[in-house]
Design an enzyme around this catalytic site. Structure first.
Site, PDB file in Angstrom:
ATOM      1  N   ASN A  80      11.266  -0.818  -3.590  1.00 30.08           N
ATOM      2  CA  ASN A  80      10.964  -1.510  -2.332  1.00 30.08           C
ATOM      3  C   ASN A  80      12.229  -1.781  -1.512  1.00 30.08           C
ATOM      4  OD1 ASN A  80      11.097  -2.907  -4.813  1.00 30.08           O
ATOM      5  ND2 ASN A  80      10.592  -4.844  -3.823  1.00 30.08           N
ATOM      6  N   CYS A 121       4.959  -1.851   5.825  1.00 30.58           N
ATOM      7  CA  CYS A 121       6.024  -1.027   6.415  1.00 30.58           C
ATOM      8  C   CYS A 121       6.212  -1.084   7.927  1.00 30.58           C
ATOM      9  CB  CYS A 121       5.823   0.421   5.982  1.00 30.58           C
ATOM     10  SG  CYS A 121       6.090   0.589   4.212  1.00 30.58           S
TER      11      CYS A 121
HETATM   12  P1  NAD Z   1       6.271  -1.414  -4.193  1.00 30.77           P
HETATM   13  O1  NAD Z   1       6.802  -2.786  -4.053  1.00 30.77           O
HETATM   14  O2  NAD Z   1       4.803  -1.204  -4.377  1.00 30.77           O
HETATM   15  O3  NAD Z   1       6.996  -0.694  -5.443  1.00 30.77           O
HETATM   16  C1  NAD Z   1       8.360  -0.728  -5.663  1.00 30.77           C
HETATM   17  C2  NAD Z   1       8.598  -0.883  -7.173  1.00 30.77           C
HETATM   18  O4  NAD Z   1      10.002  -0.738  -7.426  1.00 30.77           O
HETATM   19  C3  NAD Z   1       8.197  -2.239  -7.738  1.00 30.77           C
HETATM   20  O5  NAD Z   1       7.231  -2.071  -8.763  1.00 30.77           O
HETATM   21  C4  NAD Z   1       9.526  -2.833  -8.288  1.00 30.77           C
HETATM   22  O6  NAD Z   1       9.350  -3.564  -9.485  1.00 30.77           O
HETATM   23  C5  NAD Z   1      10.331  -1.566  -8.532  1.00 30.77           C
HETATM   24  N1  NAD Z   1      11.775  -1.794  -8.561  1.00 30.77           N
HETATM   25  C6  NAD Z   1      12.550  -2.498  -7.701  1.00 30.77           C
HETATM   26  N2  NAD Z   1      13.841  -2.438  -8.070  1.00 30.77           N
HETATM   27  C7  NAD Z   1      13.910  -1.683  -9.180  1.00 30.77           C
HETATM   28  C8  NAD Z   1      14.973  -1.243 -10.016  1.00 30.77           C
HETATM   29  N3  NAD Z   1      16.242  -1.564  -9.746  1.00 30.77           N
HETATM   30  N4  NAD Z   1      14.676  -0.475 -11.093  1.00 30.77           N
HETATM   31  C9  NAD Z   1      13.386  -0.143 -11.357  1.00 30.77           C
HETATM   32  N5  NAD Z   1      12.341  -0.517 -10.587  1.00 30.77           N
HETATM   33  C10 NAD Z   1      12.592  -1.272  -9.516  1.00 30.77           C
HETATM   34  O7  NAD Z   1       6.793  -0.615  -2.926  1.00 30.77           O
HETATM   35  P2  NAD Z   1       6.109   0.667  -2.229  1.00 30.77           P
HETATM   36  O8  NAD Z   1       5.019   0.226  -1.330  1.00 30.77           O
HETATM   37  O9  NAD Z   1       5.844   1.691  -3.264  1.00 30.77           O
HETATM   38  O10 NAD Z   1       7.298   1.148  -1.298  1.00 30.77           O
HETATM   39  C11 NAD Z   1       8.454   1.760  -1.831  1.00 30.77           C
HETATM   40  C12 NAD Z   1       9.238   2.382  -0.694  1.00 30.77           C
HETATM   41  O11 NAD Z   1       8.451   3.398  -0.073  1.00 30.77           O
HETATM   42  C13 NAD Z   1       9.620   1.414   0.415  1.00 30.77           C
HETATM   43  O12 NAD Z   1      10.885   1.776   0.905  1.00 30.77           O
HETATM   44  C14 NAD Z   1       8.579   1.679   1.478  1.00 30.77           C
HETATM   45  O13 NAD Z   1       9.062   1.404   2.766  1.00 30.77           O
HETATM   46  C15 NAD Z   1       8.315   3.159   1.331  1.00 30.77           C
HETATM   47  N6  NAD Z   1       6.985   3.608   1.753  1.00 30.77           N
HETATM   48  C16 NAD Z   1       5.875   2.887   1.446  1.00 30.77           C
HETATM   49  C17 NAD Z   1       4.618   3.362   1.800  1.00 30.77           C
HETATM   50  C18 NAD Z   1       3.369   2.592   1.493  1.00 30.77           C
HETATM   51  O14 NAD Z   1       2.317   2.998   1.953  1.00 30.77           O
HETATM   52  N7  NAD Z   1       3.417   1.532   0.713  1.00 30.77           N
HETATM   53  C19 NAD Z   1       4.499   4.603   2.448  1.00 30.77           C
HETATM   54  C20 NAD Z   1       5.653   5.323   2.738  1.00 30.77           C
HETATM   55  C21 NAD Z   1       6.897   4.826   2.371  1.00 30.77           C
HETATM   56  C1  UGA Z   2       1.630   3.643   7.587  1.00 29.14           C
HETATM   57  C2  UGA Z   2       1.722   5.060   8.149  1.00 29.14           C
HETATM   58  O1  UGA Z   2       0.443   5.428   8.672  1.00 29.14           O
HETATM   59  C3  UGA Z   2       2.151   6.045   7.062  1.00 29.14           C
HETATM   60  O2  UGA Z   2       2.331   7.335   7.631  1.00 29.14           O
HETATM   61  C4  UGA Z   2       3.475   5.565   6.447  1.00 29.14           C
HETATM   62  O3  UGA Z   2       3.852   6.406   5.403  1.00 29.14           O
HETATM   63  C5  UGA Z   2       3.294   4.167   5.917  1.00 29.14           C
HETATM   64  O4  UGA Z   2       2.870   3.302   7.004  1.00 29.14           O
HETATM   65  C6  UGA Z   2       4.548   3.573   5.390  1.00 29.14           C
HETATM   66  O5  UGA Z   2       5.622   3.992   5.718  1.00 29.14           O
HETATM   67  O6  UGA Z   2       4.362   2.607   4.644  1.00 29.14           O
HETATM   68  P1  UGA Z   2      -0.135   2.289   6.149  1.00 29.14           P
HETATM   69  O7  UGA Z   2       0.633   1.102   6.621  1.00 29.14           O
HETATM   70  O8  UGA Z   2      -0.396   2.429   4.704  1.00 29.14           O
HETATM   71  O9  UGA Z   2       0.606   3.626   6.606  1.00 29.14           O
HETATM   72  O10 UGA Z   2      -1.562   2.344   6.876  1.00 29.14           O
HETATM   73  P2  UGA Z   2      -1.998   2.697   8.390  1.00 29.14           P
HETATM   74  O11 UGA Z   2      -3.216   3.486   8.329  1.00 29.14           O
HETATM   75  O12 UGA Z   2      -0.883   3.236   9.178  1.00 29.14           O
HETATM   76  O13 UGA Z   2      -2.382   1.264   8.958  1.00 29.14           O
HETATM   77  C7  UGA Z   2      -1.402   0.282   9.243  1.00 29.14           C
HETATM   78  C8  UGA Z   2      -2.051  -0.888   9.973  1.00 29.14           C
HETATM   79  O14 UGA Z   2      -2.422  -0.511  11.296  1.00 29.14           O
HETATM   80  C9  UGA Z   2      -3.334  -1.386   9.291  1.00 29.14           C
HETATM   81  O15 UGA Z   2      -3.379  -2.801   9.363  1.00 29.14           O
HETATM   82  C10 UGA Z   2      -4.421  -0.765  10.140  1.00 29.14           C
HETATM   83  O16 UGA Z   2      -5.619  -1.478  10.095  1.00 29.14           O
HETATM   84  C11 UGA Z   2      -3.780  -0.827  11.526  1.00 29.14           C
HETATM   85  N1  UGA Z   2      -4.332   0.156  12.484  1.00 29.14           N
HETATM   86  C12 UGA Z   2      -4.221   1.487  12.243  1.00 29.14           C
HETATM   87  C13 UGA Z   2      -4.930  -0.305  13.653  1.00 29.14           C
HETATM   88  O17 UGA Z   2      -5.023  -1.524  13.901  1.00 29.14           O
HETATM   89  N2  UGA Z   2      -5.418   0.614  14.546  1.00 29.14           N
HETATM   90  C14 UGA Z   2      -5.323   1.967  14.332  1.00 29.14           C
HETATM   91  O18 UGA Z   2      -5.779   2.747  15.199  1.00 29.14           O
HETATM   92  C15 UGA Z   2      -4.704   2.405  13.141  1.00 29.14           C
END
Ligand code: NAD
Ligand code: UGA
Length: 459
Positions: free
Chosen positions: A92, A273
């Site tokens: 994270n 995010c």
């Molecule tokens: P998350 O919090 O669900 O998972 C991160 C995990 O990393 C946690 O389980 C934590 O315990 C672990 N962690 C932290 N420090 C650590 C360490 N030093 N060693 C081992 N484990 C460790 O986070 P996420 O939603 O999976 O997001 C991860 C990254 O991906 C972020 O940078 C986020 O911006 C990006 N991202 C997230 C999404 C999404 O939809 N959630 C989509 C695209 C990109």
């Molecule tokens: C978003 C991006 O869509 C992903 O491409 C990206 O990888 C991710 O962030 C990330 O970096 O974490 P996510 O946040 O999982 O994905 O979900 P979205 O579908 O983008 O929705 C985000 C928020 O916007 C939600 O609260 C959703 O309800 C809202 N939303 C989405 C609206 O209010 N209106 C829309 O038309 C679309």
């Protein structure tokens, strides 16, 4: 170079699903996902796949298919790093809550810990892949840590941001619009491209320099969120002019230059995010002295905060300017449908505002555990835990939440909400019975025919 062994640090919403899909499509690869969180790893290893720590449609089936064969979950981070030829960092990167850049910059302490861990443990050459979303030029810092170990090991850094959206993660991973790989070493780039090419067409695998790749991720999220704030800004104007935001969205979305996606007006975007990445972009722009650029993107967040606030203000105003002692049912606590993730969910902020006005909140969400409502509210630090406990409860059904309620606020667009027996719900509520549909999922005339006072966004 053909990779045989992968380690992914971080078993979260990205690490888990991404590695599961890579494992499914590359049976010859051994993938170990590691995390410092023992409970999370235990849940990933639970024989009952309904207990996986993340709910994503399709995920449990893939985990069942691959776990114990070529996909493993462990807390032995050092062993997994040692064994792997390629290491994904998928930890994270939250907004900083202290010090310089507090409330704006990404907190990179977990990334740095991973880099130091890799530097300490590695005995052979490694390709290190940034999967987490990172500020542009983070690879510089990772390189500097890895290249100063003095042990003659070669590290190649790649940026491979993830674009999946929660709720559709598996579908997005199986059919990505593109896969982005940024790097400096062609052999390393191709080693990673080769893994994706087992299910992604080569013309969808983009190769760029490191900095374009890092910046593209922040930019994509900023553009997506900007569309939501843009349509939400118009929703407010619609409510005052008799225009209908759904009609406006359809009319503009049919212009192929604009496109129809991401134009759904709502109570405001949530998720872990969008806000964090835009604040990070704003912070980076300001740190380069680009005031206009920073102000431009910051407005997306200002508009989103306004939309959340406007929703609860409107509810309070409509309920004769007071919700004190009134029961308000919140349907949905997750930030969007088909996920159990509540990070930055609009529901949390709406509930917090209503609690400030002494409302009694009853929450129902089909996938979010009861305890999460309390932890999310406590995290805001607005009031004592005891006050949150007495002001907000989480219940087992929408019907229970609606019982004796003055109003229902729909916070998440769960499909099942559309199928409810709204006549029965109406009969259980105090009259007049109000619905505030923060997702525009119900039919206005149908609800009015039942007897509800129905309010939605931008209509
Ligand atoms: P998350 O919090 O669900 O998972 C991160 C995990 O990393 C946690 O389980 C934590 O315990 C672990 N962690 C932290 N420090 C650590 C360490 N030093 N060693 C081992 N484990 C460790 O986070 P996420 O939603 O999976 O997001 C991860 C990254 O991906 C972020 O940078 C986020 O911006 C990006 N991202 C997230 C999404 C999404 O939809 N959630 C989509 C695209 C990109
Ligand atoms: C978003 C991006 O869509 C992903 O491409 C990206 O990888 C991710 O962030 C990330 O970096 O974490 P996510 O946040 O999982 O994905 O979900 P979205 O579908 O983008 O929705 C985000 C928020 O916007 C939600 O609260 C959703 O309800 C809202 N939303 C989405 C609206 O209010 N209106 C829309 O038309 C679309």
């Amino acid at each position: 170079m053909k990779i045989k062994s992968i380690c992914c640090i971080g078993a979260g919403y990205v690490g888990g699903p991404t590695m599961a899909v890579i494992a499914k499509n590359n049976p010859h690869l051994k993938i170990t996902i590691v995390d410092i969180n023992q409970a999370r790893i235990d849940a990933w290893n639970d024989v009952d796949v309904s207990k996986l720590p993340i709910y994503e449609p399709g995920l449990a089936d893939i985990v069942k298919e691959t776990r114990g064969k070529n996909l493993f979950f462990s807390t032995d981070i050092d062993a997994a790093i040692d064994e792997a030829e390629m290491i994904f960092i998928s930890v994270n990167t939250p907004t900083k809550t202290y010090g310089k850049g507090k409330g704006m910059a990404a907190d990179l302490k977990y990334i740095e810990l991973c880099a130091r861990n890799i530097a300490n443990v590695a005995k052979t050459d490694k390709i290190v892949v940034e999967k987490s979303t990172l500020p542009v030029r983070t690879a510089e810092a990772i390189k500097s840590i890895l290249h100063n170990t003095g042990n003659n090991i070669n590290f190649h850094i790649l940026s491979n941001p993830e674009f999946l959206a929660e709720g559709t993660a598996i579908e997005d991973l199986l059919n990505p619009d593109r896969v982005l790989i940024g790097g400096e070493c062609e052999e390393a780039i191709e080693a990673l491209a080769n893994i994706y090419s087992s299910w992604v067409a080569d013309d969808r695998i983009l190769r760029t320099n490191l900095w374009s790749s890092e910046l593209s991720k922040l930019t994509a999220n900023a553009f997506l969120a900007q569309r939501i704030s843009s349509i939400n800004s118009i929703s407010e104007l619609c409510e005052l002019t008799g225009a209908n935001v759904n009609e406006v969205a359809k009319a503009i979305g049919m212009d192929s230059r604009i496109g129809s996606k991401f134009l759904k007006a709502s109570v405001g975007f949530g998720g872990s995010c969008f806000q964090k990445d835009i604040l990070n972009l704003v912070y980076i722009a300001r740190s380069y002295g680009l005031t206009e650029v920073a102000d431009y993107w910051e407005q997306v967040i200002i508009m989103n905060d306004h939309q959340k606030r406007r929703f609860s203000d409107r509810l309070i105003k409509t309920l004769y300017n007071t919700v004190s002692g009134k029961k308000i049912a919140l349907l949905g606590w997750a930030f969007k449908k088909d996920t159990n993730d509540t990070r930055e969910s609009a529901a949390i902020y709406v509930a917090d505002h209503l609690l400030n006005e002494q409302a009694n909140i009853s929450v129902f969400d089909p996938k979010v555990p009861h305890t999460k409502v309390q932890t999310d509210l406590n995290y805001l630090n607005t009031r004592s835990e005891a006050e949150n406990e007495s002001g907000a409860i989480s219940v087992d059904s929408a019907y229970e939440a609606a019982n004796d309620a003055h109003a229902i606020a729909i916070m998440t667009e769960w499909d099942e909400f559309k199928t409810y027996d709204w006549k029965t719900i109406y009969s259980k509520m105090k009259k007049p019975a109000f619905i505030f549909d923060g997702r525009n999922i119900l039919d206005k005339s149908e609800m009015e025919n039942i007897g509800f006072d129905y309010y939605s966004i931008g209509q």
